[in-house]
Design an enzyme around this catalytic site. Structure first.
Site, PDB file in Angstrom:
ATOM      1  N   LYS A 173      -0.222 -14.010   4.503  1.00 19.32           N
ATOM      2  CA  LYS A 173      -0.150 -14.842   3.553  1.00 19.32           C
ATOM      3  C   LYS A 173       1.341 -15.437   3.235  1.00 19.32           C
ATOM      4  O   LYS A 173       1.930 -15.497   2.226  1.00 19.32           O
ATOM      5  CB  LYS A 173      -0.711 -14.214   1.925  1.00 19.32           C
ATOM      6  CG  LYS A 173      -0.894 -15.298   1.127  1.00 19.32           C
ATOM      7  CD  LYS A 173      -2.524 -15.407   1.014  1.00 19.32           C
ATOM      8  CE  LYS A 173      -2.807 -16.541   0.064  1.00 19.32           C
ATOM      9  NZ  LYS A 173      -4.040 -17.196   0.075  1.00 19.32           N
TER      10      LYS A 173
ATOM     11  N   ASP B   9      -6.270  -2.806   5.349  1.00 21.26           N
ATOM     12  CA  ASP B   9      -7.081  -2.123   4.674  1.00 21.26           C
ATOM     13  C   ASP B   9      -8.368  -2.795   4.219  1.00 21.26           C
ATOM     14  O   ASP B   9      -9.869  -2.572   4.723  1.00 21.26           O
ATOM     15  CB  ASP B   9      -6.629  -1.458   3.481  1.00 21.26           C
ATOM     16  CG  ASP B   9      -7.521  -0.604   2.760  1.00 21.26           C
ATOM     17  OD1 ASP B   9      -8.036   0.374   3.330  1.00 21.26           O
ATOM     18  OD2 ASP B   9      -7.649  -0.782   1.370  1.00 21.26           O
TER      19      ASP B   9
ATOM     20  N   TYR C 173       0.848  -1.166   0.006  1.00 24.73           N
ATOM     21  CA  TYR C 173      -0.059   0.125  -0.129  1.00 24.73           C
ATOM     22  C   TYR C 173       0.864   1.387  -0.044  1.00 24.73           C
ATOM     23  O   TYR C 173       0.555   2.544  -0.096  1.00 24.73           O
ATOM     24  CB  TYR C 173      -0.733   0.012   1.230  1.00 24.73           C
ATOM     25  CG  TYR C 173      -2.178   0.634   1.348  1.00 24.73           C
ATOM     26  CD1 TYR C 173      -3.361   0.041   0.810  1.00 24.73           C
ATOM     27  CD2 TYR C 173      -2.208   1.932   1.676  1.00 24.73           C
ATOM     28  CE1 TYR C 173      -4.492   0.507   0.805  1.00 24.73           C
ATOM     29  CE2 TYR C 173      -3.502   2.652   1.510  1.00 24.73           C
ATOM     30  CZ  TYR C 173      -4.717   1.922   1.174  1.00 24.73           C
ATOM     31  OH  TYR C 173      -5.780   2.719   1.201  1.00 24.73           O
TER      32      TYR C 173
END
Ligand code: NAD
Length: 360
Positions: A191, A248, A124
């Protein structure tokens, strides 16, 4: 005591929800000296900069700001003002409590999750390489030489960078928050099975930090599984700590669990500065309609009052908002089953102020 606070109205629905929030904060009995500052497209028109130096200087001086949402047009060269603010002021922790208030429009019960989102790096952070640029070609070449992987020539590239320092800092923040607020469990999402060197580092660091807090349970979840479990059984979660982009996305998911973006407050916190703002954006289609729910920003105001150690006023304001939600009369369209008989943004502020006077 008078608190000096920077007030950034924002754009789109920002000025309306900011005005409603300013009114309820003033009615809480706490005294504020507002320093109004600008950011975003309107600041560009007025002052020639998306994020004027004067705005940054005001926040640096006051150390506390409350901000309405600011529009970020998709896919243009316009970098997000929100991301820039967080990075420039090193507001590394984004704190977003997601709690169900009685009467909120949701099928779920007893959800009380606190999201702790890393705010300064990850996918991000806006480190990007545009398709066709020479620096993009250089990066493709480097990737080829270092990894033997071919990146297609017509690619745009966004870098996902996760550092041990930022991971350690955000996970510690989550555990410290858990201790200070008597929370029992921290869940780290990642992940790491796929992104072994970025999410893998985040997870390894989280596991390491967790050893320092034997009094608090620690677990981890792969983020796709977390999404499914949040929707199936959200009550099992207490504090979630996540890298930037997952934070987010999961913030909006959790806002949905507790009744929608109209009820999702937040704070961006650094070591000695804080900006309080709702999770939602500027919802431009509702601009100037006196329609949207100001409660996310009002609840961000409650967080700000707590930060300013005005606990009594914070409790009174939160109690008044909760009472207005529970009664269900003076609420906006998003809180009414078919939008019928909803009131406008400013009427919600009137109702909250009236309730606060009753609670006094
Ligand atoms: P959004 O959050 O602005 O709105 C999405 C939808 O959620 C709206 O159409 C509306 O239906 C609902 N909604 C949002 N706020 C609401 C409220 N207070 N009351 C009732 N309903 C509400 O998301 P978006 O449309 O994807 O983004 C619009 C702009 O805002 C984009 O430019 C985005 O980058 C920006 N944004 C800014 C911030 C910020 O300033 N912190 C945060 C998120 C998005």
């Amino acid at each position: 005591m008078v608190h000096n606070v920077t007030l950034i109205p924002g754009d789109g629905i920002g000025p309306e929800v900011s005005e409603a929030t300013k009114r309820v904060l003033e009615a809480s009995g706490v005294r504020f000296k507002w320093d109004v500052a600008y950011a975003g497209a309107e600041a560009l028109e007025e002052f020639g900069a998306l994020l004027p130096e004067a705005t940054l200087a005001s926040i640096r001086q006051n150390r506390v700001a409350i901000k309405g949402p600011v529009t970020t047009p998709v896919g243009s060269g316009f970098r997000s003002v929100n991301v820039a603010l967080r990075k420039k002021l090193d507001l590394y922790a984004c704190l977003r409590p997601c709690k169900i208030y009685s009467g909120a429009p949701t099928v779920f019960k007893n959800v009380d999750i606190v999201i702790v989102r890393e705010n300064t790096e990850g996918l991000y952070a806006g480190i990007e390489f545009e398709e066709g640029k020479p620096e993009t070609a250089r990066l493709r070449q480097l990737v080829f030489e270092a990894t033997d992987s071919e990146v297609r020539e017509d690619s745009g590239i966004s870098l996902k960078v996760i550092s041990e320092m930022a991971s350690r800092r955000i996970v510690r923040f989550a555990f410290e928050y858990a201790r200070a607020h008597n929370r029992k469990k921290v869940t780290a999402a990642h992940k790491a099975n796929i992104m072994k060197f970025s999410d893998g580092l985040f997870l390894a660091t989280a596991r390491d930090v967790a050893q320092e807090y034997p009094d608090i349970e620690f677990e981890d979840r792969i983020v796709d599984n977390l999404c499914m479990q949040l929707v199936k059984k959200p009550q099992q979660f207490d504090i979630l700590v996540l890298p930037n982009l997952y934070g987010d996305l999961i913030s909006d998911l959790c806002a949905g669990l507790v009744g929608g973006l109209g009820l999702a407050p937040g704070a961006n916190l650094g070591d000695d500065m804080a900006i309080f703002e709702a999770t939602h954006g500027s919802a431009p289609k509702y601009k100037g309609m006196n329609k949207v729910n100001p409660m996310s920003m009002m609840l961000s105001g409650v967080m700000m009052l707590k930060h300013l150690e005005e606990k009594e006023a914070a409790d009174r304001l939160e109690g008044a908002i909760a009472a207005v939600i529970a009664e269900g009369n003076d609420v906006t369209y998003d809180m009414k089953p078919n939008g019928a008989e909803a009131v406008g943004t400013s009427q919600v502020a009137d109702a909250v102020i009236k309730k606060m006077r009753e609670i006094k």
